[in-house]
Design a protein around this motif. Structure first.
Motif, PDB file in Angstrom:
ATOM      1  N   THR A 461       0.823  -1.220   0.000  1.00 11.61           N
ATOM      2  CA  THR A 461       0.000   0.000   0.000  1.00 11.61           C
ATOM      3  C   THR A 461       0.851   1.261   0.000  1.00 11.61           C
ATOM      4  O   THR A 461       0.462   2.272   0.577  1.00 11.61           O
ATOM      5  CB  THR A 461      -0.937   0.008   1.219  1.00 11.61           C
ATOM      6  N   SER A 495      -0.703  -1.299  -4.544  1.00 10.85           N
ATOM      7  CA  SER A 495      -1.011   0.118  -4.747  1.00 10.85           C
ATOM      8  C   SER A 495      -0.761   0.509  -6.201  1.00 10.85           C
ATOM      9  O   SER A 495       0.231   0.098  -6.810  1.00 10.85           O
ATOM     10  CB  SER A 495      -0.150   0.976  -3.819  1.00 10.85           C
ATOM     11  N   GLU A 496      -1.650   1.307  -6.744  1.00 11.42           N
ATOM     12  CA  GLU A 496      -1.478   1.756  -8.126  1.00 11.42           C
ATOM     13  C   GLU A 496      -0.359   2.773  -8.263  1.00 11.42           C
ATOM     14  O   GLU A 496       0.009   3.139  -9.377  1.00 11.42           O
ATOM     15  CB  GLU A 496      -2.789   2.353  -8.646  1.00 11.42           C
ATOM     16  N   ARG A 509      -5.316  -3.869  -8.184  1.00 11.80           N
ATOM     17  CA  ARG A 509      -4.722  -2.551  -7.982  1.00 11.80           C
ATOM     18  C   ARG A 509      -5.687  -1.680  -7.191  1.00 11.80           C
ATOM     19  O   ARG A 509      -6.873  -1.587  -7.528  1.00 11.80           O
ATOM     20  CB  ARG A 509      -4.397  -1.907  -9.329  1.00 11.80           C
ATOM     21  N   VAL A 510      -5.147  -1.024  -6.179  1.00 12.82           N
ATOM     22  CA  VAL A 510      -6.001  -0.242  -5.287  1.00 12.82           C
ATOM     23  C   VAL A 510      -5.410   1.140  -5.072  1.00 12.82           C
ATOM     24  O   VAL A 510      -4.210   1.369  -5.282  1.00 12.82           O
ATOM     25  CB  VAL A 510      -6.163  -0.953  -3.915  1.00 12.82           C
ATOM     26  N   ASN A 511      -6.258   2.058  -4.654  1.00 11.57           N
ATOM     27  CA  ASN A 511      -5.825   3.388  -4.226  1.00 11.57           C
ATOM     28  C   ASN A 511      -5.518   3.312  -2.737  1.00 11.57           C
ATOM     29  O   ASN A 511      -6.437   3.170  -1.919  1.00 11.57           O
ATOM     30  CB  ASN A 511      -6.921   4.404  -4.510  1.00 11.57           C
ATOM     31  N   SER A 514      -7.538   5.219  -0.095  1.00 17.79           N
ATOM     32  CA  SER A 514      -8.943   4.876   0.128  1.00 17.79           C
ATOM     33  C   SER A 514      -9.034   3.609   0.976  1.00 17.79           C
ATOM     34  O   SER A 514      -8.646   2.524   0.523  1.00 17.79           O
ATOM     35  CB  SER A 514      -9.660   4.664  -1.217  1.00 17.79           C
ATOM     36  N   GLU A 516     -11.697   2.008   1.798  1.00 21.22           N
ATOM     37  CA  GLU A 516     -12.635   1.088   1.163  1.00 21.22           C
ATOM     38  C   GLU A 516     -11.990   0.338   0.005  1.00 21.22           C
ATOM     39  O   GLU A 516     -12.220  -0.865  -0.171  1.00 21.22           O
ATOM     40  CB  GLU A 516     -13.865   1.850   0.656  1.00 21.22           C
ATOM     41  N   SER A 517     -11.158   1.036  -0.807  1.00 15.51           N
ATOM     42  CA  SER A 517     -10.516   0.389  -1.942  1.00 15.51           C
ATOM     43  C   SER A 517      -9.578  -0.719  -1.484  1.00 15.51           C
ATOM     44  O   SER A 517      -9.590  -1.824  -2.035  1.00 15.51           O
ATOM     45  CB  SER A 517      -9.752   1.428  -2.768  1.00 15.51           C
ATOM     46  N   ASP A 520     -11.632  -3.630   0.222  1.00 16.69           N
ATOM     47  CA  ASP A 520     -12.344  -4.421  -0.788  1.00 16.69           C
ATOM     48  C   ASP A 520     -11.389  -5.329  -1.541  1.00 16.69           C
ATOM     49  O   ASP A 520     -11.723  -6.479  -1.872  1.00 16.69           O
ATOM     50  CB  ASP A 520     -13.059  -3.503  -1.778  1.00 16.69           C
ATOM     51  N   GLY A 521     -10.164  -4.827  -1.856  1.00 13.33           N
ATOM     52  CA  GLY A 521      -9.181  -5.649  -2.542  1.00 13.33           C
ATOM     53  C   GLY A 521      -8.769  -6.845  -1.714  1.00 13.33           C
ATOM     54  O   GLY A 521      -8.662  -7.978  -2.224  1.00 13.33           O
TER      55      GLY A 521
END
Length: 859
Positions: A461, A495-496, A509-511, A514, A516-517, A520-521
């Motif tokens: 992250t 992380s993106e 890929r997640v933010n 966030s 929640e992002s 959820d991943g």
């Protein structure tokens, strides 16, 4: 090229001595140098100024007797730190049986650069030599023995900076100023430790000079490929290029390169950018980082890029600087070998027993503010809060590698993470189960591999990271050896904003910002079917096993060789003293300064002479405040035109009204206006054109250009008699370039049935009649001269910009024409890449040359 030390040891460099004069040239800032003389092969060979010729020296100080041509190709890998560990010998005499220096060294086989060099050597691409600092500074009396020992045992060359310089260079400037800047963090507070300080910048420069001094002791430009690594040595390419013009130099940035809006705030931005451009090949982890660098070059330096057969190229003073996107990799064999160690097997068994029936999430990060450890903990806490059934089944093992420095910021970060972990474990844990396992210690290699092999999901992250090879290592360890039982499965949350993200198409890929992002991943990964986990793993394994550290290094080396393939056919000349003005100009081997003696001899023996003279920046000096020619220029032209054997013609892009006002008083001088559309023959006084002119097309084009002026702040339209010009030099570089491309596409459809063409120049788009150029104008003047005065046997053609290149190409054909052989002297103003084979430094030298020819005939 800058006096003493120009060559490398005893090898002759193609640089020549220069005499510096202050000048101002279009497109450059500040003061810099023009070349005083270039020497062709018939003149005196260049030599090192101010120092006697020396034999090349080896590292131990003995003369290197073997000719460079007989030596094998070598890859010199330069990094801030050598990939090894060291400790003081503990024998009775303070020395170990294997060390004569009093120190014991061990190569870090897991280091990226060691794996890269091993891959190069394994594929027979030549030997590898590592240059860098030791993990700790050593007393001066130990340095010679250590240098010999490291070179003999490991092919390593140590660089000694001293404790004080190393502290200011690395701990203060690199880690506190450059590292945050490259990760998009600006020191907005005056109390921030990352604020730029001239003292630490000077330490950075001094340390890089120590590196280049060490390289010059053994470098062989003919056979060595120098590969410089990372942000600690960003000014080294320019410093090295100053000392060795033809060195084959590549630079690879392992960390991110920020957007131009961030980088432009750095006080030494131009110095760093120009140093990057001193390399032959620049490597970046992702296209985003390369795109940011290219944007900085366009905005700060006005250097645009282009594509060349799939490669990104920057044309920089005759040199082609190649830019490549090549992500790093790991060496799977090393990890798979460690996977079979007894210690690894034992630790894996312990972990499987301890976390039986648990789903293991793994984080493995450096203790750094950009690694996003708190963001990961926040998402994990959110999952435990929202999904009670997972509180006893889910465990996050977070490994925190020791920080490289123990600053106050690092201490606060550690304290904050510890408090976060304690809070989660207190709130959601039990006596028998802790949801977060925090390993704040150095984890040995076997334990790291064991953790990878048991983790169900790896989570990264980072808010900004150059590459991060942790996901690659995780994939290899989950693959295991061929004899490993069970299916190969793995899941990744990445992380993106991490460099490896584009390469791992099967990862989620997640933010990281966030909650929640990220949550959820993680939930999607732990609920994924076995088949899908296996499919994603197989896709990643194929990529990681193919794009290894060895593949990365050999691919880079091949690209570096291709980027330097034309070195042998070019001459290189240094311009400028400071890094903000230094450029290495590359010119054709046949390009040389115009010899006055040769011109005089050809002039004296000729019967019909033609002078084709550009005006702006050729007859008019760049420091003029008025566009009108000086009295000296008018007097010189008058003397030349008085000789009936001379045909003198001014070939300009200016309008005919301007040229008439400038040169109307000079008799027998021909005028060519608007790049050849209008022509006034010598002595005629009447303008003529040999092209049909249909003004109706302007009614179609002008509204289009005016529309783009309204849409593009800083642009304007110039109206000529034969052409319309849209200027965008003063617009935003990126937006202006986009608008120019769009305008060309627009005009292509508008002008489909019109006898005109749209041509893109330097900051302009000109719509003009087809076939109108200085090349056609020169051909027309030549035909007129032949019809009125007979065959021409002497041509002197001089100009300074891109539009004059067509004129140079045209007159060059005259020199080889069997019907009209002539002595042709095509000459550009300023030592820069050109189709002309000769150059003069500035308009002053042009006028001086013309005056000498005019005076010779008057006598």
């Amino acid at each position: 090229c800058l006096g003493p030390g120009c060559g490398v040891g005893g090898w002759r460099s193609e640089c020549v001595g220069t005499t510096w004069r202050r000048a101002t040239m279009a497109g450059f800032r500040g003061s810099f140098s023009n070349l005083q003389a270039l020497m062709d092969s018939s003149q005196q060979k260049p030599h090192r100024l101010g120092s006697p010729k020396q034999m090349p020296m080896s590292l131990d100080g003995a003369p290197d007797q073997e000719p460079a041509s007989k030596k094998a190709e070598r890859l010199v890998m330069v990094s801030m730190k050598l990939p090894l560990s060291m400790k003081k010998a503990t024998g009775e005499d303070g020395k170990s049986p294997t060390s004569s220096s009093g120190w014991v060294f061990e190569v870090d086989k897991d280091a990226l650069l060691v794996q890269a060099s091993s891959g190069v050597e394994a594929k027979g691409e030549g030997s590898a030599l590592h240059v860098g600092c030791l993990p700790v500074e050593v007393p001066a009396e130990d340095q010679d023995a250590i240098t010999v020992e490291l070179r003999e045992q490991f092919n390593f060359v140590p660089v000694f900076l001293g404790e004080s310089l190393k502290q200011k260079y690395y701990s203060e400037f690199c880690k506190r100023t450059l590292w945050p800047l490259l990760h998009y963090l600006l020191p907005l507070s005056s109390a921030s430790s990352g604020r730029f300080k001239q003292e630490t910048w000077q330490a950075y420069m001094k340390a890089n000079r120590v590196f280049v001094d060490k390289l010059m002791q053994f470098l062989r430009p003919e056979t060595d490929n120098v590969w410089i690594h990372d942000y600690h040595l960003m000014v080294l390419p320019a410093l090295l290029r100053k000392r060795s013009c033809k060195v084959k130099c590549g630079f690879f940035l392992h960390c991110p390169f920020p957007s131009s809006e961030i980088f432009r705030a750095f006080p030494k931005r131009e110095e760093v950018l120009r140093s990057f451009l001193a390399a032959d090949l620049l490597g970046f982890q992702t296209f985003d980082y390369a795109r940011h660098f290219l944007s900085c070059c366009a905005r700060q330096l006005g250097v645009e890029h282009e594509t060349d057969r799939g490669s990104i190229v920057l044309n920089y003073f005759g040199r082609k600087v190649h830019v490549m996107i090549l992500p790093t990799g790991v060496q799977p064999e090393r990890l798979l070998e460690c996977n079979e160690w007894a210690d690894t097997t034992w630790r894996r068994g312990e972990l499987l027993e301890e976390y039986k029936d648990k789903t293991i999430l793994l984080g493995m990060d450096d203790l750094d503010i950009f690694k996003g450890i708190k963001l990961k903990l926040a998402a994990f806490e959110f999952i435990l809060e929202m999904h009670q059934h997972l509180r006893s089944k889910l465990v996050l093992i977070q490994v925190v590698n020791p920080a490289r420095s123990d600053s106050s910021e690092v201490q606060l970060l550690r304290q904050g993470i510890q408090e976060y972990v304690d809070r989660i474990n207190t709130k959601y844990g039990t006596e028998s189960h802790k949801p977060v396992v925090w390993l704040d210690r150095s984890v040995p290699h076997y334990e790291r591999v064991a953790l990878y092999s048991v983790a169900d999901c790896a989570v990264v992250t980072a808010s900004r990271d150059g590459m991060n090879l942790m996901p690659y290592e995780y994939i290899v360890c989950r693959q295991g050896s061929d004899s490993s039982p069970g299916p190969r499965q793995s899941t990744l949350v990445v992380s993106e904003f991490v460099g490896c993200s584009p390469s791992l198409s099967g990862a989620l890929r997640v933010n990281p910002w966030s909650v929640e992002s990220v949550s959820d991943g993680i939930l999607q990964c732990i609920s994924m079917s076995s088949h899908e986990r296996a499919m994603r793993h197989d896709k990643h394994w194929k990529y990681v096993s193919r794009n290894t550290a060895g593949h990365w290094a050999t691919s880079y080396l091949h690209d570096l060789r291709r980027a330097c393939v034309k070195h042998s056919s070019m001459k290189f000349y240094g311009l400028g003293l400071g890094l903000d003005t230094f450029r290495m100009v590359a010119l054709d081997l046949n390009f040389r300064k115009l010899d006055v003696k040769n011109v005089d001899e050809a002039f004296s023996s000729s019967q019909s002479r033609l002078f084709l003279l550009d005006y702006d920046q050729t007859l008019m000096t760049t420091t003029s405040f008025s566009a009108h020619p000086s009295e000296m220029v008018l007097e010189t032209l008058t003397q030349l035109a008085e000789d009936e054997n001379n045909t003198v013609v001014i070939v300009s892009g200016r309008g005919r009204n301007d040229l008439e006002s400038f040169f109307g008083s000079v008799k027998n001088v021909g005028l060519v206006a608007e790049h050849g559309f209008f022509y006034c023959p010598p002595g005629s006084g009447k303008w003529e054109t040999h092209q049909a002119f249909e003004p109706a097309w302007k009614d179609v084009v002008l509204p289009v250009l005016e529309h783009y002026v309204e849409c593009t702040d800083g642009s304007y339209v110039e109206k000529k008699e034969s052409a319309l010009v849209w200027h965008y030099q003063d617009t935003d570089p990126d937006f202006g370039s986009w608008q120019a491309k769009e305008l060309l596409d627009h005009l292509e459809s508008v002008l489909a049935n019109e006898p005109v063409e749209a041509v893109r120049g330097n900051g302009i788009i000109e719509v003009k009649p087809q076939g109108s150029s200085k090349g056609t104008a020169a051909d027309m003047v030549l035909s007129w001269t032949k019809s009125t005065k007979g065959e021409v046997d002497f041509v002197f053609c001089v100009g300074d910009d891109r539009s004059d290149e067509e004129m140079f190409r045209m007159v060059d054909s005259v020199a080889y024409s069997p019907h009209m052989p002539a002595e042709v002297f095509a000459c550009t103003v300023g030592a820069k890449p050109s189709k002309a084979p000769f150059y003069l430094d500035d308009p002053v030298e042009v006028i001086s040359m013309l005056r000498s020819l005019a005076a010779r005939k008057v006598k």
